[in-house]
Write a protein that holds these residues in place. Structure first.
Motif, mmCIF file in Angstrom:
data_model
loop_
_atom_site.group_PDB
_atom_site.id
_atom_site.type_symbol
_atom_site.label_atom_id
_atom_site.label_comp_id
_atom_site.label_asym_id
_atom_site.label_seq_id
_atom_site.Cartn_x
_atom_site.Cartn_y
_atom_site.Cartn_z
ATOM 1 N N GLU A 19 8.651 -55.745 -64.632
ATOM 2 C CA GLU A 19 9.517 -55.261 -63.566
ATOM 3 C C GLU A 19 8.839 -54.117 -62.831
ATOM 4 O O GLU A 19 8.133 -53.312 -63.430
ATOM 5 C CB GLU A 19 10.851 -54.769 -64.137
ATOM 6 N N MET A 20 9.083 -54.058 -61.533
ATOM 7 C CA MET A 20 8.524 -52.961 -60.764
ATOM 8 C C MET A 20 9.537 -51.838 -60.704
ATOM 9 O O MET A 20 10.667 -52.024 -60.253
ATOM 10 C CB MET A 20 8.189 -53.426 -59.343
ATOM 11 N N HIS A 21 9.163 -50.694 -61.196
ATOM 12 C CA HIS A 21 10.018 -49.518 -61.054
ATOM 13 C C HIS A 21 9.094 -48.364 -60.731
ATOM 14 O O HIS A 21 8.330 -47.880 -61.573
ATOM 15 C CB HIS A 21 10.784 -49.253 -62.355
ATOM 16 N N GLY A 22 9.125 -47.950 -59.481
ATOM 17 C CA GLY A 22 8.222 -46.888 -59.055
ATOM 18 C C GLY A 22 8.621 -46.402 -57.681
ATOM 19 O O GLY A 22 9.629 -46.847 -57.124
ATOM 20 N N ALA A 23 7.860 -45.483 -57.141
ATOM 21 C CA ALA A 23 8.175 -44.942 -55.816
ATOM 22 C C ALA A 23 6.951 -44.283 -55.204
ATOM 23 O O ALA A 23 6.062 -43.803 -55.914
ATOM 24 C CB ALA A 23 9.301 -43.912 -55.927
ATOM 25 N N TRP A 24 6.936 -44.282 -53.870
ATOM 26 C CA TRP A 24 5.927 -43.511 -53.138
ATOM 27 C C TRP A 24 6.347 -42.053 -53.166
ATOM 28 O O TRP A 24 7.512 -41.735 -52.903
ATOM 29 C CB TRP A 24 5.831 -43.987 -51.687
ATOM 30 N N ILE A 25 5.436 -41.193 -53.478
ATOM 31 C CA ILE A 25 5.717 -39.761 -53.522
ATOM 32 C C ILE A 25 4.779 -39.052 -52.553
ATOM 33 O O ILE A 25 3.556 -39.142 -52.680
ATOM 34 C CB ILE A 25 5.518 -39.216 -54.955
ATOM 35 N N ASP A 26 5.370 -38.398 -51.555
ATOM 36 C CA ASP A 26 4.552 -37.614 -50.620
ATOM 37 C C ASP A 26 3.978 -36.412 -51.344
ATOM 38 O O ASP A 26 4.678 -35.751 -52.093
ATOM 39 C CB ASP A 26 5.416 -37.140 -49.441
ATOM 40 N N CYS A 27 2.705 -36.141 -51.096
ATOM 41 C CA CYS A 27 2.042 -35.065 -51.830
ATOM 42 C C CYS A 27 1.736 -33.846 -50.965
ATOM 43 O O CYS A 27 1.348 -32.803 -51.481
ATOM 44 C CB CYS A 27 0.756 -35.575 -52.456
ATOM 45 N N ASP A 28 1.919 -33.977 -49.659
ATOM 46 C CA ASP A 28 1.579 -32.855 -48.771
ATOM 47 C C ASP A 28 2.401 -31.617 -49.111
ATOM 48 O O ASP A 28 3.635 -31.662 -49.131
ATOM 49 C CB ASP A 28 1.829 -33.234 -47.304
ATOM 50 N N GLY A 29 1.728 -30.536 -49.365
ATOM 51 C CA GLY A 29 2.412 -29.271 -49.613
ATOM 52 C C GLY A 29 3.135 -29.184 -50.937
ATOM 53 O O GLY A 29 3.913 -28.261 -51.163
ATOM 54 N N LYS A 30 2.910 -30.178 -51.809
ATOM 55 C CA LYS A 30 3.622 -30.176 -53.092
ATOM 56 C C LYS A 30 2.756 -29.608 -54.211
ATOM 57 O O LYS A 30 1.544 -29.792 -54.237
ATOM 58 C CB LYS A 30 4.014 -31.605 -53.459
ATOM 59 N N SER A 31 3.431 -28.954 -55.152
ATOM 60 C CA SER A 31 2.743 -28.487 -56.353
ATOM 61 C C SER A 31 2.781 -29.600 -57.392
ATOM 62 O O SER A 31 3.506 -30.590 -57.236
ATOM 63 C CB SER A 31 3.448 -27.255 -56.906
ATOM 64 N N ALA A 32 2.000 -29.420 -58.450
ATOM 65 C CA ALA A 32 2.018 -30.385 -59.552
ATOM 66 C C ALA A 32 3.430 -30.509 -60.117
ATOM 67 O O ALA A 32 3.887 -31.602 -60.448
ATOM 68 C CB ALA A 32 1.042 -29.945 -60.639
ATOM 69 N N GLU A 33 4.131 -29.369 -60.193
ATOM 70 C CA GLU A 33 5.495 -29.381 -60.740
ATOM 71 C C GLU A 33 6.436 -30.179 -59.833
ATOM 72 O O GLU A 33 7.296 -30.909 -60.317
ATOM 73 C CB GLU A 33 6.025 -27.948 -60.899
ATOM 74 N N ASP A 34 6.267 -30.019 -58.509
ATOM 75 C CA ASP A 34 7.107 -30.780 -57.561
ATOM 76 C C ASP A 34 6.933 -32.277 -57.803
ATOM 77 O O ASP A 34 7.902 -33.031 -57.827
ATOM 78 C CB ASP A 34 6.697 -30.493 -56.105
ATOM 79 N N ILE A 35 5.679 -32.691 -57.940
ATOM 80 C CA ILE A 35 5.391 -34.122 -58.135
ATOM 81 C C ILE A 35 5.950 -34.574 -59.484
ATOM 82 O O ILE A 35 6.581 -35.630 -59.583
ATOM 83 C CB ILE A 35 3.870 -34.375 -58.044
ATOM 84 N N GLN A 36 5.721 -33.748 -60.518
ATOM 85 C CA GLN A 36 6.224 -34.098 -61.848
ATOM 86 C C GLN A 36 7.748 -34.250 -61.830
ATOM 87 O O GLN A 36 8.289 -35.174 -62.450
ATOM 88 C CB GLN A 36 5.809 -33.013 -62.861
ATOM 89 N N ASP A 37 8.434 -33.373 -61.113
ATOM 90 C CA ASP A 37 9.894 -33.458 -61.031
ATOM 91 C C ASP A 37 10.329 -34.806 -60.459
ATOM 92 O O ASP A 37 11.274 -35.418 -60.945
ATOM 93 C CB ASP A 37 10.456 -32.336 -60.143
ATOM 94 N N GLU A 38 9.636 -35.250 -59.413
ATOM 95 C CA GLU A 38 9.998 -36.527 -58.800
ATOM 96 C C GLU A 38 9.700 -37.690 -59.737
ATOM 97 O O GLU A 38 10.447 -38.666 -59.803
ATOM 98 C CB GLU A 38 9.260 -36.702 -57.460
ATOM 99 N N VAL A 39 8.595 -37.570 -60.454
ATOM 100 C CA VAL A 39 8.242 -38.627 -61.406
ATOM 101 C C VAL A 39 9.243 -38.645 -62.574
ATOM 102 O O VAL A 39 9.624 -39.713 -63.048
ATOM 103 C CB VAL A 39 6.789 -38.448 -61.913
ATOM 104 N N ASN A 40 9.691 -37.457 -62.990
ATOM 105 C CA ASN A 40 10.669 -37.404 -64.080
ATOM 106 C C ASN A 40 11.949 -38.152 -63.724
ATOM 107 O O ASN A 40 12.562 -38.793 -64.584
ATOM 108 C CB ASN A 40 10.983 -35.950 -64.439
ATOM 109 N N VAL A 41 12.355 -38.064 -62.465
ATOM 110 C CA VAL A 41 13.543 -38.804 -62.021
ATOM 111 C C VAL A 41 13.295 -40.301 -62.199
ATOM 112 O O VAL A 41 14.148 -41.037 -62.706
ATOM 113 C CB VAL A 41 13.873 -38.481 -60.539
#
Ligand code: ZN
Length: 204
Positions: A19-41
């Protein structure tokens, strides 16, 4: 620079179950924590969870808060189910600087450096053969994006004033192209072709 960087993060537990479960995450201006938060969701919304993680909605300021905890997300248990592993299955704007398992710290760093320096930084990385070389090292060596090595050489000659002692009517006879070739052959500079047809010039 307006290069947009983004990654497609897939949750492996779902992926491994076809099954595909994923998302595009914009990285401009984001910290590692910002990205991790989105991935955690993403991980917490997996259909194939395999671990329990802290509830994102519980607001526990003090241990006594646990006594009468009312949280609809976790029903007061402070834990929710989640998948654990992810992979970067696609990316845009990174000029190949990220791979399937690049850490979000490196993703955020690459996004920041590309936003600041564009493709030239990625080309420099490839030239150095190391992951994300020191930005100061890059700045020390990068001499800009030019239409051609000859254009760079003309500018270099103008700025250095090396022809100032030559009578003006003779300056046009100076062979800028040969001078540019010698700069490259002599190892003073090197050029790397860019995707837009220009060249990135680096000094040694
Ligand atoms: Zn909760």
């Amino acid at each position: 620079m307006s290069d947009d960087t983004r990654i497609y993060v897939a949750v492996l537990a779902d992926y491994n179950n076809g099954e595909m479960h994923g998302a595009w995450i914009d990285c401009d201006g984001k910290s590692a924590e910002d990205i991790q938060d989105e991935v955690n969701v993403l991980l917490r919304t997996s259909k194939h969870p395999n671990v329990m993680v802290d509830c994102p909605d519980c607001d526990i300021q003090h241990p006594s808060d646990l006594d009468n905890l009312e949280c609809d997300t976790c029903n007061g248990t402070t834990k929710v189910s989640s998948a654990e592993e992810w992979a970067i299955h696609d990316h845009e704007g990174f000029y190949g600087l990220v791979g399937e398992s690049t850490s979000f710290a490196d993703v955020a760093k690459a996004a920041e450096l590309i936003a600041e320096h564009g493709e030239a930084y990625a080309l420099y990385t490839g030239h150095c053969g190391v992951d994300l070389p020191d930005p100061d090292d890059f700045r020390d060596h990068y001499s800009g994006e030019w239409e051609s090595v000859e254009k760079y050489a003309e500018d270099y000659i103008d700025n250095s004033g090396m022809l100032d002692s030559m009578p003006e009517n003779l300056r046009n006879y100076f062979d800028c192209a040969a001078f540019a070739r010698d700069m490259v052959l002599g190892g003073d500079i090197y050029k790397i072709e860019m995707s837009n047809g220009n060249v990135a010039i680096f000094s040694n």
